[in-house]
Design a protein around this motif. Structure first.
Motif, PDB file in Angstrom:
ATOM      1  N   PRO A  47       0.811  -1.225   0.000  1.00 22.50           N
ATOM      2  CA  PRO A  47       0.000   0.000   0.000  1.00 22.50           C
ATOM      3  C   PRO A  47       0.842   1.273   0.000  1.00 22.50           C
ATOM      4  CG  PRO A  47      -0.121  -1.118   2.130  1.00 22.50           C
ATOM      5  CD  PRO A  47       0.569  -2.051   1.200  1.00 22.50           C
ATOM      6  N   VAL A  48       0.391   2.274  -0.775  1.00 24.63           N
ATOM      7  CA  VAL A  48       1.113   3.548  -0.878  1.00 24.63           C
ATOM      8  C   VAL A  48       0.178   4.752  -0.740  1.00 24.63           C
ATOM      9  CG1 VAL A  48       2.979   2.605  -2.297  1.00 24.63           C
ATOM     10  CG2 VAL A  48       0.924   3.508  -3.412  1.00 24.63           C
ATOM     11  N   ALA A  49      -1.113   4.524  -0.544  1.00 25.68           N
ATOM     12  CA  ALA A  49      -2.067   5.624  -0.426  1.00 25.68           C
ATOM     13  C   ALA A  49      -2.971   5.387   0.782  1.00 25.68           C
ATOM     14  CB  ALA A  49      -2.910   5.752  -1.697  1.00 25.68           C
ATOM     15  N   GLU A  50      -3.676   6.425   1.207  1.00 26.17           N
ATOM     16  CA  GLU A  50      -4.507   6.338   2.411  1.00 26.17           C
ATOM     17  C   GLU A  50      -5.589   5.272   2.314  1.00 26.17           C
ATOM     18  OE1 GLU A  50      -6.083  10.182   3.234  1.00 26.17           O
ATOM     19  OE2 GLU A  50      -4.167  11.020   3.936  1.00 26.17           O
ATOM     20  N   MET A  56       1.793  -1.775  -7.004  1.00 26.24           N
ATOM     21  CA  MET A  56       1.514  -2.563  -8.198  1.00 26.24           C
ATOM     22  C   MET A  56       0.175  -2.183  -8.809  1.00 26.24           C
ATOM     23  SD  MET A  56       1.349  -6.710  -8.618  1.00 26.24           S
ATOM     24  CE  MET A  56      -0.149  -6.857  -7.662  1.00 26.24           C
ATOM     25  N   PHE A  57      -0.829  -1.939  -7.957  1.00 23.81           N
ATOM     26  CA  PHE A  57      -2.145  -1.548  -8.454  1.00 23.81           C
ATOM     27  C   PHE A  57      -2.057  -0.254  -9.254  1.00 23.81           C
ATOM     28  CE2 PHE A  57      -5.931   1.074  -7.953  1.00 23.81           C
ATOM     29  CZ  PHE A  57      -6.896   0.237  -8.484  1.00 23.81           C
ATOM     30  N   MET A  58      -1.276   0.716  -8.764  1.00 21.93           N
ATOM     31  CA  MET A  58      -1.142   2.000  -9.462  1.00 21.93           C
ATOM     32  C   MET A  58      -0.636   1.801 -10.883  1.00 21.93           C
ATOM     33  SD  MET A  58      -2.012   4.366  -7.253  1.00 21.93           S
ATOM     34  CE  MET A  58      -2.131   4.651  -5.483  1.00 21.93           C
ATOM     35  N   GLN A  59       0.352   0.929 -11.039  1.00 18.43           N
ATOM     36  CA  GLN A  59       0.928   0.697 -12.361  1.00 18.43           C
ATOM     37  C   GLN A  59      -0.015  -0.102 -13.249  1.00 18.43           C
ATOM     38  OE1 GLN A  59       4.316  -1.904 -12.501  1.00 18.43           O
ATOM     39  NE2 GLN A  59       4.914  -1.259 -14.544  1.00 18.43           N
ATOM     40  N   MET A 327      14.386  10.871 -21.882  1.00 18.19           N
ATOM     41  CA  MET A 327      13.500  10.007 -22.662  1.00 18.19           C
ATOM     42  C   MET A 327      12.027  10.220 -22.321  1.00 18.19           C
ATOM     43  SD  MET A 327      15.757   6.486 -22.456  1.00 18.19           S
ATOM     44  CE  MET A 327      14.631   5.504 -23.460  1.00 18.19           C
ATOM     45  N   GLY A 328      11.747  11.003 -21.282  1.00 18.52           N
ATOM     46  CA  GLY A 328      10.365  11.279 -20.900  1.00 18.52           C
ATOM     47  C   GLY A 328       9.611  10.045 -20.435  1.00 18.52           C
ATOM     48  N   LEU A 329      10.306   9.144 -19.772  1.00 15.37           N
ATOM     49  CA  LEU A 329       9.674   7.878 -19.387  1.00 15.37           C
ATOM     50  C   LEU A 329       8.740   8.014 -18.191  1.00 15.37           C
ATOM     51  CD1 LEU A 329      12.726   5.459 -19.800  1.00 15.37           C
ATOM     52  CD2 LEU A 329      10.704   5.601 -21.253  1.00 15.37           C
ATOM     53  N   VAL A 330       9.051   8.917 -17.275  1.00 21.23           N
ATOM     54  CA  VAL A 330       8.242   9.072 -16.068  1.00 21.23           C
ATOM     55  C   VAL A 330       7.159  10.116 -16.318  1.00 21.23           C
ATOM     56  CG1 VAL A 330       8.228   9.667 -13.621  1.00 21.23           C
ATOM     57  CG2 VAL A 330      10.187   8.443 -14.597  1.00 21.23           C
ATOM     58  N   GLU A 331       5.904   9.723 -16.056  1.00 16.03           N
ATOM     59  CA  GLU A 331       4.768  10.631 -16.221  1.00 16.03           C
ATOM     60  C   GLU A 331       4.008  10.678 -14.892  1.00 16.03           C
ATOM     61  OE1 GLU A 331       3.023  10.344 -20.462  1.00 16.03           O
ATOM     62  OE2 GLU A 331       3.697   8.319 -19.989  1.00 16.03           O
ATOM     63  N   PRO A 332       4.325  11.636 -14.033  1.00 15.47           N
ATOM     64  CA  PRO A 332       3.724  11.670 -12.697  1.00 15.47           C
ATOM     65  C   PRO A 332       2.214  11.915 -12.755  1.00 15.47           C
ATOM     66  CG  PRO A 332       5.672  13.082 -12.839  1.00 15.47           C
ATOM     67  CD  PRO A 332       5.292  12.720 -14.232  1.00 15.47           C
ATOM     68  N   VAL A 333       1.489  11.194 -11.909  1.00 13.24           N
ATOM     69  CA  VAL A 333       0.051  11.408 -11.761  1.00 13.24           C
ATOM     70  C   VAL A 333      -0.282  11.450 -10.277  1.00 13.24           C
ATOM     71  CG1 VAL A 333      -0.578  10.344 -13.962  1.00 13.24           C
ATOM     72  CG2 VAL A 333      -0.409   8.922 -11.929  1.00 13.24           C
ATOM     73  N   ALA A 334      -1.256  12.271  -9.923  1.00 13.04           N
ATOM     74  CA  ALA A 334      -1.680  12.377  -8.523  1.00 13.04           C
ATOM     75  C   ALA A 334      -2.720  11.309  -8.225  1.00 13.04           C
ATOM     76  CB  ALA A 334      -2.252  13.766  -8.258  1.00 13.04           C
ATOM     77  N   TYR A 335      -2.665  10.767  -7.010  1.00 13.28           N
ATOM     78  CA  TYR A 335      -3.673   9.806  -6.549  1.00 13.28           C
ATOM     79  C   TYR A 335      -4.159  10.272  -5.188  1.00 13.28           C
ATOM     80  CZ  TYR A 335      -6.098   5.441  -5.565  1.00 13.28           C
ATOM     81  OH  TYR A 335      -7.072   4.512  -5.288  1.00 13.28           O
ATOM     82  N   PRO A 336      -5.476  10.275  -4.965  1.00 16.62           N
ATOM     83  CA  PRO A 336      -5.997  10.764  -3.682  1.00 16.62           C
ATOM     84  C   PRO A 336      -5.387  10.015  -2.498  1.00 16.62           C
ATOM     85  CG  PRO A 336      -7.784  10.455  -5.251  1.00 16.62           C
ATOM     86  CD  PRO A 336      -6.560   9.864  -5.884  1.00 16.62           C
ATOM     87  N   GLY A 337      -4.851  10.776  -1.551  1.00 15.99           N
ATOM     88  CA  GLY A 337      -4.309  10.170  -0.341  1.00 15.99           C
ATOM     89  C   GLY A 337      -2.883   9.696  -0.446  1.00 15.99           C
ATOM     90  N   ALA A 338      -2.240   9.857  -1.604  1.00 14.07           N
ATOM     91  CA  ALA A 338      -0.818   9.524  -1.733  1.00 14.07           C
ATOM     92  C   ALA A 338       0.014  10.736  -1.317  1.00 14.07           C
ATOM     93  CB  ALA A 338      -0.487   9.122  -3.165  1.00 14.07           C
ATOM     94  N   VAL A 339       1.162  10.490  -0.694  1.00 15.65           N
ATOM     95  CA  VAL A 339       1.956  11.592  -0.143  1.00 15.65           C
ATOM     96  C   VAL A 339       2.590  12.447  -1.233  1.00 15.65           C
ATOM     97  CG1 VAL A 339       2.421  10.388   2.013  1.00 15.65           C
ATOM     98  CG2 VAL A 339       3.979  10.092   0.096  1.00 15.65           C
ATOM     99  N   LYS A 340       2.740  11.890  -2.419  1.00 16.02           N
ATOM    100  CA  LYS A 340       3.273  12.656  -3.547  1.00 16.02           C
ATOM    101  C   LYS A 340       2.745  12.021  -4.832  1.00 16.02           C
ATOM    102  CE  LYS A 340       7.536  11.939  -2.393  1.00 16.02           C
ATOM    103  NZ  LYS A 340       9.023  11.882  -2.392  1.00 16.02           N
ATOM    104  N   GLU A 341       3.082  12.630  -5.958  1.00 15.38           N
ATOM    105  CA  GLU A 341       2.629  12.082  -7.235  1.00 15.38           C
ATOM    106  C   GLU A 341       3.239  10.699  -7.484  1.00 15.38           C
ATOM    107  OE1 GLU A 341       1.540  15.666 -10.236  1.00 15.38           O
ATOM    108  OE2 GLU A 341       3.675  15.320  -9.914  1.00 15.38           O
ATOM    109  N   PRO A 359      -1.655  10.819 -19.486  1.00 19.58           N
ATOM    110  CA  PRO A 359      -1.468  10.004 -18.284  1.00 19.58           C
ATOM    111  C   PRO A 359      -2.606  10.220 -17.286  1.00 19.58           C
ATOM    112  CG  PRO A 359       0.116  11.816 -18.354  1.00 19.58           C
ATOM    113  CD  PRO A 359      -0.563  11.784 -19.676  1.00 19.58           C
ATOM    114  N   THR A 360      -3.191   9.133 -16.838  1.00 17.36           N
ATOM    115  CA  THR A 360      -4.337   9.169 -15.929  1.00 17.36           C
ATOM    116  C   THR A 360      -4.108   8.177 -14.802  1.00 17.36           C
ATOM    117  OG1 THR A 360      -5.756   9.632 -17.835  1.00 17.36           O
ATOM    118  CG2 THR A 360      -6.850   8.998 -15.791  1.00 17.36           C
ATOM    119  N   ARG A 361      -4.474   8.551 -13.596  1.00 15.21           N
ATOM    120  CA  ARG A 361      -4.251   7.685 -12.438  1.00 15.21           C
ATOM    121  C   ARG A 361      -5.158   6.468 -12.464  1.00 15.21           C
ATOM    122  NH1 ARG A 361      -8.527   7.997  -9.004  1.00 15.21           N
ATOM    123  NH2 ARG A 361      -9.763   9.929  -8.953  1.00 15.21           N
ATOM    124  N   ALA A 362      -4.821   5.502 -11.613  1.00 18.50           N
ATOM    125  CA  ALA A 362      -5.684   4.345 -11.397  1.00 18.50           C
ATOM    126  C   ALA A 362      -6.939   4.774 -10.642  1.00 18.50           C
ATOM    127  CB  ALA A 362      -4.937   3.285 -10.595  1.00 18.50           C
TER     128      ALA A 362
END
Length: 392
Positions: A47-50, A56-59, A327-341, A359-362
């Protein structure tokens, strides 16, 4: 986007099914993740969010919508029927008997929608003595010969990265695209079947061909290679590096770099396979060269000589590389309750004339249930009744 207008119903779990669907979502498919009310187990791994949603779920579930549902209930079966009528692809990495029980086998689905494509992934396929057995990534690794050949004679090792799961997802997504192309001609869907064992054996096939034709029973040799050298991990003054020296030209440049040009004329090192057979001696020479240098110094010298090499990085260092940013490989997305993108890496390919989706969050648990059901013709009262019965 290339897959705009394609609807995918994702009943997948963990990696093989969900990642297949995520690849399709990256290029425009409308992917609906279907999980139990309250969420599936694979949502909560590491787990990584509140809300407990995991790394793994995020990805695996980026860019998807989420519908919570009990598909085995009468009301749930009706919702599945309506969804299948609107869908192009169903992804379900479940055992065959579970597919039949839930009405997600291809026969049941095609009776509703003859154009439907079912993408399945199991441990061992649907036939044979192990067909009903369950399994995860490590089972495929172990049964392919890869684990035996990794590590030392006293201790085999499996890979920490679930490459068999990811490979099965890639093969299955490839099969889905073939089936979509075939449907343009026939107007009919079909079943795309992948397996962990099949993927793992495909990845070790060169080794099994070697044994079948040469009769050589390879044994684990640590981080060295059977067919090139010095291909190995080496300690430096401040860390570790890897080299992979394949081909006579690269070997000659390496020999010059380490001050041993005479090695090129040594008959023990006359080819890649001979260098692999005698790789222990070459690794000793390379280790002596590396130990007096920092990793950065060693990598710089090897790069200048055009010898493939890289530092052995920790996970947190991997995304911080300037090359990753370039290479622009990382595309940050916000997820509710996560401490950072969330530092998301999506399908790592570029099409020169075709865009990926933004890019859209899970999704959160059941985040899109009301909207999806409304699309299927359920009104607010009916949706409330389904929720009260814990169907959704």
């Amino acid at each position: 986007m290339p897959l705009t207008g394609i609807r995918v119903l994702d009943f997948g779990r963990y990696i093989a099914g969900p990642y297949c669907a995520a690849l399709l979502a990256d290029y425009g498919a409308d992917v609906i993740r279907i999980e139990a009310p309250g969420g599936n187990d694979d949502r909560f791994t590491v787990p990584v969010a509140e809300d407990g949603s995991g790394a793994m779920f995020m990805q695996m579930n980026r860019a998807k919508r989420c519908l919570t549902l009990k598909p085995g209930s009468p009301e749930g079966r009706e919702i599945v029927r309506r969804l299948v009528e609107t869908a192009d692809v169903v992804v379900a990495n479940l055992p065959h008997d579970a597919l039949v029980r839930l009405g997600l086998d291809h026969g049941s689905l095609s009776a509703i929608n003859p154009r439907i494509i079912l993408a399945t992934a199991s441990a061992f396929g649907s036939e044979g003595p192990l067909a009903k057995n369950v399994g995860f990534d490590a089972v495929g690794q172990a049964m392919s010969g890869a684990v035996h050949l990794t590590g030392t004679p006293d201790q085999p090792y499996r890979a920490q990265v679930n490459y068999v799961d990811f490979g099965t997802a890639l093969h299955t997504a490839f099969g889905v695209l073939i089936a979509l192309r075939e449907r343009e001609t026939t107007g009919k869907g079909q079943c795309v079947s992948g397996s962990l064992l099949g993927t793992a054996l495909a990845m070790t096939n060169a080794l099994t061909i070697d044994h079948a034709l040469n009769g050589i029973e390879r044994q684990p040799i640590g981080n060295r290679s059977y067919s090139s050298a010095p291909t190995d991990l080496f300690r430096t003054r401040d860390g570790w590096i890897v080299t992979q020296i394949v081909g006579g030209g690269i070997f000659a440049r390496w020999a010059d770099l380490v001050g041993r040009p005479e090695l090129v004329e040594d008959p023990r090192y006359a080819s890649d396979i001979l260098r692999g057979d005698n790789g222990e001696e070459l690794s000793i020479i390379m280790q002596q060269w590396c130990i007096g240098r920092t990793s950065a110094e060693a990598i710089a010298a090897l790069a200048a000589a055009r010898v493939p090499a890289a530092p052995v990085l920790r996970p947190h260092e991997a995304l911080a590389q300037p090359q990753v940013a370039a290479m622009g490989l990382v595309e940050p997305v916000a997820y509710p309750g996560a401490v950072k993108e969330v530092p998301m890496i999506r399908t790592p390919i570029r099409l020169s004339a075709s865009a990926r989706s933004a890019p859209t969050r899970a999704p959160q648990v059941g985040e899109h249930s009301d909207a999806i059901l409304a699309e299927l013709g359920y009104d607010a009262e009916a949706i409330s009744a389904l929720r009260a019965q814990n169907i959704i």
